[in-house]
Design an enzyme around this catalytic site. Structure first.
Site, mmCIF file in Angstrom:
data_model
loop_
_atom_site.group_PDB
_atom_site.id
_atom_site.type_symbol
_atom_site.label_atom_id
_atom_site.label_comp_id
_atom_site.label_asym_id
_atom_site.label_seq_id
_atom_site.Cartn_x
_atom_site.Cartn_y
_atom_site.Cartn_z
ATOM 1 N N ASP A 31 0.871 -1.193 0.000
ATOM 2 C CA ASP A 31 0.000 0.000 0.000
ATOM 3 C C ASP A 31 0.899 1.231 0.000
ATOM 4 N N ARG A 35 -4.705 6.655 0.629
ATOM 5 C CA ARG A 35 -6.077 6.839 1.107
ATOM 6 C C ARG A 35 -6.109 7.769 2.311
ATOM 7 N N ASP A 74 4.131 2.710 -4.359
ATOM 8 C CA ASP A 74 3.063 3.029 -5.312
ATOM 9 C C ASP A 74 3.037 2.010 -6.449
ATOM 10 N N THR A 144 -16.301 -3.861 -10.084
ATOM 11 C CA THR A 144 -17.464 -3.306 -9.399
ATOM 12 C C THR A 144 -18.741 -3.581 -10.197
ATOM 13 N N SER A 179 -19.512 6.686 -13.765
ATOM 14 C CA SER A 179 -18.558 7.729 -13.333
ATOM 15 C C SER A 179 -17.203 7.411 -13.956
ATOM 16 N N TYR A 181 -14.576 6.976 -12.314
ATOM 17 C CA TYR A 181 -14.042 5.868 -11.501
ATOM 18 C C TYR A 181 -14.550 4.525 -12.025
ATOM 19 N N HIS A 182 -15.875 4.404 -12.177
ATOM 20 C CA HIS A 182 -16.419 3.120 -12.623
ATOM 21 C C HIS A 182 -15.846 2.749 -13.998
ATOM 22 N N LYS A 185 -12.580 0.887 -13.965
ATOM 23 C CA LYS A 185 -12.707 -0.561 -13.708
ATOM 24 C C LYS A 185 -13.009 -1.315 -14.998
ATOM 25 N N VAL A 211 -20.283 -2.110 -0.415
ATOM 26 C CA VAL A 211 -19.982 -2.832 0.825
ATOM 27 C C VAL A 211 -20.533 -2.047 2.016
ATOM 28 N N LEU A 239 -25.423 2.833 3.039
ATOM 29 C CA LEU A 239 -25.957 2.396 4.332
ATOM 30 C C LEU A 239 -25.111 2.917 5.504
ATOM 31 N N ASN A 240 -23.785 2.816 5.399
ATOM 32 C CA ASN A 240 -22.936 3.279 6.499
ATOM 33 C C ASN A 240 -23.135 4.774 6.756
HETATM 34 P P1 NAD Z 1 -9.931 2.083 0.085
HETATM 35 O O1 NAD Z 1 -9.715 3.400 -0.570
HETATM 36 O O2 NAD Z 1 -10.361 2.050 1.502
HETATM 37 O O3 NAD Z 1 -8.592 1.213 -0.042
HETATM 38 C C1 NAD Z 1 -7.770 1.225 -1.183
HETATM 39 C C2 NAD Z 1 -6.330 1.143 -0.712
HETATM 40 O O4 NAD Z 1 -5.471 1.148 -1.865
HETATM 41 C C3 NAD Z 1 -5.918 2.329 0.150
HETATM 42 O O5 NAD Z 1 -5.313 1.885 1.353
HETATM 43 C C4 NAD Z 1 -4.941 3.114 -0.721
HETATM 44 O O6 NAD Z 1 -3.933 3.756 0.040
HETATM 45 C C5 NAD Z 1 -4.386 2.026 -1.639
HETATM 46 N N1 NAD Z 1 -3.955 2.514 -2.961
HETATM 47 C C6 NAD Z 1 -4.658 3.248 -3.870
HETATM 48 N N2 NAD Z 1 -3.898 3.516 -4.946
HETATM 49 C C7 NAD Z 1 -2.702 2.912 -4.736
HETATM 50 C C8 NAD Z 1 -1.497 2.815 -5.489
HETATM 51 N N3 NAD Z 1 -1.360 3.417 -6.683
HETATM 52 N N4 NAD Z 1 -0.469 2.106 -4.982
HETATM 53 C C9 NAD Z 1 -0.566 1.509 -3.767
HETATM 54 N N5 NAD Z 1 -1.670 1.576 -3.009
HETATM 55 C C10 NAD Z 1 -2.729 2.274 -3.479
HETATM 56 O O7 NAD Z 1 -10.940 1.286 -0.840
HETATM 57 P P2 NAD Z 1 -11.841 -0.003 -0.489
HETATM 58 O O8 NAD Z 1 -13.171 0.455 -0.096
HETATM 59 O O9 NAD Z 1 -11.078 -0.901 0.405
HETATM 60 O O10 NAD Z 1 -11.960 -0.669 -1.913
HETATM 61 C C11 NAD Z 1 -11.017 -1.649 -2.324
HETATM 62 C C12 NAD Z 1 -11.311 -2.094 -3.739
HETATM 63 O O11 NAD Z 1 -12.604 -2.682 -3.796
HETATM 64 C C13 NAD Z 1 -11.310 -0.958 -4.748
HETATM 65 O O12 NAD Z 1 -10.668 -1.385 -5.929
HETATM 66 C C14 NAD Z 1 -12.778 -0.690 -5.009
HETATM 67 O O13 NAD Z 1 -12.953 -0.232 -6.300
HETATM 68 C C15 NAD Z 1 -13.393 -2.056 -4.793
HETATM 69 N N6 NAD Z 1 -14.786 -1.962 -4.333
HETATM 70 C C16 NAD Z 1 -15.071 -1.328 -3.159
HETATM 71 C C17 NAD Z 1 -16.404 -1.243 -2.740
HETATM 72 C C18 NAD Z 1 -16.815 -0.526 -1.474
HETATM 73 O O14 NAD Z 1 -18.028 -0.374 -1.236
HETATM 74 N N7 NAD Z 1 -15.868 -0.083 -0.635
HETATM 75 C C19 NAD Z 1 -17.412 -1.832 -3.516
HETATM 76 C C20 NAD Z 1 -17.073 -2.467 -4.713
HETATM 77 C C21 NAD Z 1 -15.748 -2.536 -5.117
HETATM 78 N N1 USQ Z 2 -26.589 7.532 -2.355
HETATM 79 C C1 USQ Z 2 -27.587 8.215 -1.704
HETATM 80 N N2 USQ Z 2 -27.273 8.891 -0.576
HETATM 81 C C2 USQ Z 2 -26.015 8.908 -0.044
HETATM 82 C C3 USQ Z 2 -25.002 8.176 -0.709
HETATM 83 C C4 USQ Z 2 -25.334 7.523 -1.861
HETATM 84 O O1 USQ Z 2 -28.750 8.212 -2.135
HETATM 85 O O2 USQ Z 2 -25.800 9.547 0.988
HETATM 86 C C5 USQ Z 2 -26.921 6.793 -3.596
HETATM 87 C C6 USQ Z 2 -26.081 7.209 -4.792
HETATM 88 O O3 USQ Z 2 -26.651 8.310 -5.476
HETATM 89 C C7 USQ Z 2 -26.075 5.925 -5.597
HETATM 90 C C8 USQ Z 2 -26.114 4.814 -4.549
HETATM 91 O O4 USQ Z 2 -26.584 5.446 -3.353
HETATM 92 O O5 USQ Z 2 -27.241 5.823 -6.358
HETATM 93 C C9 USQ Z 2 -24.759 4.192 -4.270
HETATM 94 O O6 USQ Z 2 -23.844 5.215 -3.959
HETATM 95 P P1 USQ Z 2 -22.640 4.935 -2.920
HETATM 96 O O7 USQ Z 2 -21.938 6.224 -2.679
HETATM 97 O O8 USQ Z 2 -23.144 4.168 -1.765
HETATM 98 O O9 USQ Z 2 -21.731 3.927 -3.756
HETATM 99 P P2 USQ Z 2 -21.044 4.104 -5.177
HETATM 100 O O10 USQ Z 2 -20.753 5.504 -5.526
HETATM 101 O O11 USQ Z 2 -21.816 3.301 -6.157
HETATM 102 O O12 USQ Z 2 -19.626 3.430 -4.926
HETATM 103 C C10 USQ Z 2 -19.413 2.417 -3.939
HETATM 104 C C11 USQ Z 2 -17.901 2.341 -3.721
HETATM 105 C C12 USQ Z 2 -17.230 1.940 -5.035
HETATM 106 C C13 USQ Z 2 -17.854 0.666 -5.559
HETATM 107 C C14 USQ Z 2 -19.364 0.782 -5.686
HETATM 108 C C15 USQ Z 2 -20.036 -0.548 -5.995
HETATM 109 O O13 USQ Z 2 -17.405 3.602 -3.281
HETATM 110 O O14 USQ Z 2 -15.836 1.743 -4.808
HETATM 111 O O15 USQ Z 2 -17.294 0.357 -6.798
HETATM 112 O O16 USQ Z 2 -19.910 1.192 -4.410
HETATM 113 S S1 USQ Z 2 -21.330 -0.368 -7.180
HETATM 114 O O17 USQ Z 2 -22.248 0.658 -6.705
HETATM 115 O O18 USQ Z 2 -21.961 -1.652 -7.284
HETATM 116 O O19 USQ Z 2 -20.699 0.049 -8.402
#
Ligand code: NAD
Ligand code: USQ
Length: 382
Positions: A31, A35, A74, A144, A179, A181-182, A185, A211, A239-240
């Site tokens: 890492d 973050r 990195d 994702t 987005s 971001y998406h 992926k 999650v 949800l969180n």
């Molecule tokens: P997070 O941001 O909490 O953790 C990501 C970690 O990767 C961080 O510790 C950051 O420092 C490290 N990182 C980022 N870029 C880096 C780089 N270039 N080199 C080394 N380290 C680097 O994210 P998360 O919530 O743990 O998500 C982890 C993965 O799961 C992500 O790829 C995310 O897209 C995917 N994901 C997350 C969720 C969610 O709801 N959190 C849902 C679906 C998919």
């Molecule tokens: N949303 C609300 N209120 C809020 C936050 C979000 O209504 O306070 C809505 C958003 O508009 C969206 C949905 O909830 O329609 C999900 O948003 P989110 O912020 O909970 O999650 P999202 O942006 O989709 O991203 C998160 C993670 C990302 C992961 C993705 C899985 O940050 O890393 O890839 O969930 S998924 O949604 O299946 O693509």
């Protein structure tokens, strides 16, 4: 197994590292700690106090007797990545290390460019390092569910059988992400599929849903091991965030009408899914795809679940429908398949009142750490 967790200091990576270490695997974390810097950039913080990586790793070794090897650097730096792969020689590589916030990627041009360069270049460097040093290792890559978007047909697990002009083929499911971001992926998925095809690498792409929940048995065992709990408008997820908002009497921020439906998964199932993927490696040249979520909910349904539990706890939950900062459908068809991980043995933790109660309790315990001005989602898509 020797398992390298890329992004092992993050929300999903840290509990996964501890879970796999507890199961007896030899675990290393890579890492660059970026973050924690994004929190500083945004003036944000984790609702729960989180220890520095070296402190939490030492605490885990003291508790379990199992060391975690740490590589700080990195993924965009190929020399660093090469050295880590040669040193640790992983049999499985779990790749969480990306910029994962959709709103962060939509702040402006530079955040969009950073997100795509960080994610795409990082994943490419991992693929090249695997090809050079560990060609038999299995890549477990976090994708994702948002790669698919919200099409008006059922979402399959990665691939779709298509019949066109009388001929049939199985092809990657069409992607309509919401987005920059998406989109990163989606680019990763194409690069991984290509690397499997031309170099014979093995990979599993896990299209994970949103999650929720925060801790696993391991991270909950003492405060030094706590996982992060994001609640701000950039990194906090549905949800969180609703639980954190309710803990201090802030109205839950449902975007628009709240009919947006997504796949959701408990963090305790995230760690188990990674284990299942590791135990069932793809064949040489194969990219497996699993949809990693356990239930579908609309965001309004989630807010109502939180409201009901919070009322039983004597809190005063309110739901507000704020103007949606994103460009997304608020009322749509959604039916995504998610049977492959269940077939391999996943026993889901479905969303219970007890889980919501636990999240609310944690948020109430640390409510003094909450900065209320972080709740509104200020990043606009258009
Ligand atoms: P997070 O941001 O909490 O953790 C990501 C970690 O990767 C961080 O510790 C950051 O420092 C490290 N990182 C980022 N870029 C880096 C780089 N270039 N080199 C080394 N380290 C680097 O994210 P998360 O919530 O743990 O998500 C982890 C993965 O799961 C992500 O790829 C995310 O897209 C995917 N994901 C997350 C969720 C969610 O709801 N959190 C849902 C679906 C998919
Ligand atoms: N949303 C609300 N209120 C809020 C936050 C979000 O209504 O306070 C809505 C958003 O508009 C969206 C949905 O909830 O329609 C999900 O948003 P989110 O912020 O909970 O999650 P999202 O942006 O989709 O991203 C998160 C993670 C990302 C992961 C993705 C899985 O940050 O890393 O890839 O969930 S998924 O949604 O299946 O693509």
């Amino acid at each position: 197994m020797r398992i390298l967790i890329l992004g092992g200091d993050g929300f999903c990576g840290w509990p996964t590292a501890l879970y796999l270490s507890h199961k007896g695997h030899s675990v290393a974390i890579l890492d660059n700690l970026i973050r924690r810097e994004w929190d500083i950039e945004l003036g944000a913080n984790s609702l729960t106090p989180i220890a520095a990586l070296n402190v939490r790793a030492d605490a885990w070794e003291k508790l379990s007797g199992r060391p975690l090897q740490i590589f700080i650097g990195d993924l965009q730096d190929y020399n660093f990545v090469s050295n880590a792969f040669q040193d640790f020689r992983p049999e499985a590589v779990v790749h969480f290390a990306e910029q994962r916030s959709a709103p962060y990627s939509m702040i402006d041009r530079s955040h969009a460019v950073f997100t795509q360069v960080n994610n795409v270049v990082g994943a490419l460097n991992v693929l090249f390092a695997m090809r050079e040093y560990t060609p038999d290792a299995h890549l477990i890559k976090l994708g994702t569910m948002g790669e698919y978007g919200t099409p008006n047909i059922d979402i399959e697990e990665g691939y779709l059988e298509i019949e066109h002009n009388g001929r049939k083929d199985v092809m990657p499911y069409p992607k309509q992400p919401g987005s920059f971001y998406h989109l990163s992926k989606v680019h990763d998925s194409h690069n991984i599929l290509f690397a499997c095809r031309i170099w014979g690498l093995r990979a599993t792409d896990l299209n994970q849903g949103v999650v929720y929940n925060v801790d696993t048995e391991e991270t909950n065992s003492e405060e030094a091991l706590y996982n992060r709990f994001d609640y701000d408008g950039v990194f906090g997820t549905a949800l969180n965030r609703f639980c954190a908002e309710t803990a201090i009497g802030y109205p839950m921020t449902v975007h628009g009408v709240g009919g947006q439906t997504r796949g959701f998964i408990d963090i305790r199932d995230t760690v188990r899914c990674i284990e299942i993927a590791a135990m069932n490696p793809a064949a040489q040249g194969e990219m497996k795809v699993y949809n990693q979520f356990t239930e579908q909910w609309s965001v309004l349904q989630l807010a109502e679940r939180v409201q009901s539990v919070a009322q039983q706890m004597g809190l005063h939950p309110e739901i507000s429908h704020v103007e949606n900062p994103r460009v997304e459908k608020e009322d749509h068809y959604y039916n995504a398949k998610h049977t492959k991980l269940i077939d391999l043995g996943l026993q889901p933790h479905l969303l219970t009142d007890e889980t919501i109660h636990g999240l609310l309790e944690k948020a109430v315990r640390y409510r003094d750490r909450i900065k209320m001005d972080l709740f509104p989602a200020r990043v606009r898509w258009s």
